[in-house]
Design a protein around this motif. Sequence first.
Motif, PDB file in Angstrom:
ATOM      1  N   HIS A 114      30.721  25.135   5.044  1.00 52.32           N
ATOM      2  CA  HIS A 114      30.524  23.829   4.410  1.00 52.32           C
ATOM      3  C   HIS A 114      29.986  22.793   5.395  1.00 52.32           C
ATOM      4  N   GLY A 115      29.452  21.705   4.834  1.00 50.43           N
ATOM      5  CA  GLY A 115      29.024  20.578   5.644  1.00 50.43           C
ATOM      6  C   GLY A 115      30.233  19.859   6.218  1.00 50.43           C
ATOM      7  N   ALA A 116      30.053  19.232   7.392  1.00 56.84           N
ATOM      8  CA  ALA A 116      31.148  18.490   8.032  1.00 56.84           C
ATOM      9  C   ALA A 116      30.636  17.119   8.465  1.00 56.84           C
ATOM     10  N   TYR A 117      31.282  16.076   7.949  1.00 59.67           N
ATOM     11  CA  TYR A 117      30.905  14.701   8.295  1.00 59.67           C
ATOM     12  C   TYR A 117      31.854  14.073   9.312  1.00 59.67           C
ATOM     13  N   TRP A 118      32.961  14.727   9.670  1.00 56.63           N
ATOM     14  CA  TRP A 118      34.013  14.126  10.484  1.00 56.63           C
ATOM     15  C   TRP A 118      33.893  14.447  11.974  1.00 56.63           C
ATOM     16  N   HIS A 119      32.883  15.219  12.365  1.00 54.96           N
ATOM     17  CA  HIS A 119      32.684  15.477  13.800  1.00 54.96           C
ATOM     18  C   HIS A 119      31.223  15.801  14.064  1.00 54.96           C
ATOM     19  N   LEU A 120      30.848  15.764  15.346  1.00 59.35           N
ATOM     20  CA  LEU A 120      29.488  16.107  15.766  1.00 59.35           C
ATOM     21  C   LEU A 120      29.526  17.167  16.868  1.00 59.35           C
ATOM     22  N   ARG A 121      30.586  17.971  16.920  1.00 63.43           N
ATOM     23  CA  ARG A 121      30.767  18.966  17.983  1.00 63.43           C
ATOM     24  C   ARG A 121      30.289  20.347  17.557  1.00 63.43           C
ATOM     25  N   PHE A 122      29.139  20.392  16.910  1.00 66.43           N
ATOM     26  CA  PHE A 122      28.595  21.668  16.470  1.00 66.43           C
ATOM     27  C   PHE A 122      28.194  22.481  17.704  1.00 66.43           C
ATOM     28  N   GLY A 123      28.497  23.771  17.661  1.00 59.79           N
ATOM     29  CA  GLY A 123      28.307  24.634  18.819  1.00 59.79           C
ATOM     30  C   GLY A 123      29.604  24.872  19.565  1.00 59.79           C
ATOM     31  N   HIS A 124      30.697  24.232  19.083  1.00 63.28           N
ATOM     32  CA  HIS A 124      32.020  24.379  19.689  1.00 63.28           C
ATOM     33  C   HIS A 124      33.046  24.614  18.582  1.00 63.28           C
ATOM     34  N   PRO A 125      34.046  25.498  18.814  1.00 65.39           N
ATOM     35  CA  PRO A 125      35.095  25.700  17.810  1.00 65.39           C
ATOM     36  C   PRO A 125      35.886  24.406  17.605  1.00 65.39           C
ATOM     37  N   ILE A 126      36.109  24.043  16.349  1.00 63.03           N
ATOM     38  CA  ILE A 126      36.855  22.810  16.066  1.00 63.03           C
ATOM     39  C   ILE A 126      37.623  22.873  14.746  1.00 63.03           C
ATOM     40  N   SER A 127      37.337  23.872  13.907  1.00 62.46           N
ATOM     41  CA  SER A 127      37.889  23.871  12.551  1.00 62.46           C
ATOM     42  C   SER A 127      39.225  24.601  12.450  1.00 62.46           C
ATOM     43  N   HIS A 128      39.751  24.611  11.231  1.00 60.14           N
ATOM     44  CA  HIS A 128      40.980  25.348  10.907  1.00 60.14           C
ATOM     45  C   HIS A 128      40.647  26.743  10.364  1.00 60.14           C
ATOM     46  N   GLY A 129      39.452  27.231  10.647  1.00 57.63           N
ATOM     47  CA  GLY A 129      39.038  28.572  10.222  1.00 57.63           C
ATOM     48  C   GLY A 129      37.742  28.605   9.442  1.00 57.63           C
ATOM     49  N   CYS A 130      37.342  27.458   8.882  1.00 58.82           N
ATOM     50  CA  CYS A 130      36.082  27.397   8.148  1.00 58.82           C
ATOM     51  C   CYS A 130      34.899  27.369   9.119  1.00 58.82           C
ATOM     52  N   ILE A 131      33.707  27.539   8.565  1.00 59.72           N
ATOM     53  CA  ILE A 131      32.480  27.437   9.339  1.00 59.72           C
ATOM     54  C   ILE A 131      31.863  26.091   9.001  1.00 59.72           C
ATOM     55  N   ASN A 132      31.910  25.139   9.943  1.00 53.46           N
ATOM     56  CA  ASN A 132      31.360  23.797   9.758  1.00 53.46           C
ATOM     57  C   ASN A 132      29.882  23.792  10.135  1.00 53.46           C
ATOM     58  N   VAL A 133      29.063  23.131   9.329  1.00 53.21           N
ATOM     59  CA  VAL A 133      27.625  23.035   9.542  1.00 53.21           C
ATOM     60  C   VAL A 133      27.246  21.562   9.413  1.00 53.21           C
ATOM     61  N   THR A 134      26.188  21.124  10.117  1.00 55.34           N
ATOM     62  CA  THR A 134      25.751  19.733   9.982  1.00 55.34           C
ATOM     63  C   THR A 134      25.396  19.455   8.526  1.00 55.34           C
ATOM     64  N   LEU A 135      25.477  18.202   8.126  1.00 51.86           N
ATOM     65  CA  LEU A 135      25.206  17.837   6.730  1.00 51.86           C
ATOM     66  C   LEU A 135      23.802  18.234   6.301  1.00 51.86           C
ATOM     67  N   LYS A 136      22.819  17.919   7.133  1.00 53.51           N
ATOM     68  CA  LYS A 136      21.425  18.225   6.790  1.00 53.51           C
ATOM     69  C   LYS A 136      21.200  19.734   6.682  1.00 53.51           C
ATOM     70  N   ASP A 137      21.695  20.473   7.667  1.00 54.37           N
ATOM     71  CA  ASP A 137      21.506  21.924   7.651  1.00 54.37           C
ATOM     72  C   ASP A 137      22.232  22.577   6.480  1.00 54.37           C
ATOM     73  N   MET A 138      23.443  22.096   6.180  1.00 52.49           N
ATOM     74  CA  MET A 138      24.209  22.713   5.099  1.00 52.49           C
ATOM     75  C   MET A 138      23.580  22.435   3.742  1.00 52.49           C
ATOM     76  N   GLU A 139      22.983  21.280   3.574  1.00 51.22           N
ATOM     77  CA  GLU A 139      22.296  20.986   2.314  1.00 51.22           C
ATOM     78  C   GLU A 139      21.175  22.005   2.077  1.00 51.22           C
ATOM     79  N   GLN A 140      20.422  22.314   3.119  1.00 56.57           N
ATOM     80  CA  GLN A 140      19.340  23.291   2.991  1.00 56.57           C
ATOM     81  C   GLN A 140      19.882  24.696   2.764  1.00 56.57           C
ATOM     82  N   LEU A 141      20.917  25.087   3.532  1.00 56.26           N
ATOM     83  CA  LEU A 141      21.501  26.420   3.388  1.00 56.26           C
ATOM     84  C   LEU A 141      22.108  26.599   1.998  1.00 56.26           C
ATOM     85  N   TYR A 142      22.756  25.553   1.488  1.00 55.94           N
ATOM     86  CA  TYR A 142      23.375  25.578   0.159  1.00 55.94           C
ATOM     87  C   TYR A 142      22.322  25.870  -0.920  1.00 55.94           C
TER      88      TYR A 142
END
Length: 190
Positions: free
Chosen positions: A143-171
Amino acid sequence: MRSIFLATVILSLSFFALGKAITNTQTWFFWRTGMAKINFAEYFVNNNDQRVLGEYAETPTNKRIEIDLTSQKLYAYEGAELKYDLNVSTGLPWFATPTGEARAWLKARYVHMRGPDYDLPGVPHVIFIYGEKMDKWKGYAIHGAYWHLRFGHPISHGCINVTLKDMEQLYGWFDSLAIPINIYGTTPTF
C-alpha cells in the motif's frame, strides 16, 4: 458513476468481522481485522476502484511482482520487461514481512488501518495479500504510505509500504488475481 457503500456486519468477533458491501451494481465481501479495518462509511468509491479479487481462477497473466527484503525493492514485470523498480519499506525485524509466494485477495482504494500503536485513516491504494505464511486475517498488504519518507529501509509492521505516487501507478497496473507475488530475502538490521 459513484456509489455509496453500505456495510453490513454479518459476523463480529474481537479480532475480526466478515462484512458485506453493496453498491447499486455489485456485492462484495470483505474482511475487517484489528490490523486493517476497512471503513466503508468514510468515503465514496467508484465501483471499479475497490473490489474483492476473490479465490477463483482468472486468465493467466504474464505479470509478476517480486519483493526483495534485503534490498527493500519491489520489481514488477510484464513478461521479461521490468515495468517498475521501486524502493519500499517492509517490516521491521521484530515485525518481519513473511517470505514466500503470495496472492492478492482484496484491492481497496482507501483503508483505515489500526493497530496497538498506530491509527492511519485513508491509507491509499491497498492490495491485501495472503500466502502460506500470511493468513488473510493478519492484514498484510502492499500500500501507499503518507506517514514516512524512509523508503528503502524497514519501517512497517509487516506490510510493504510504497511511495504515494509509485503506489498509485502500481495499483492501476495490478489488474488480476493471477499476478503472482514472490517475497524473498532477509530484512536488514540496524
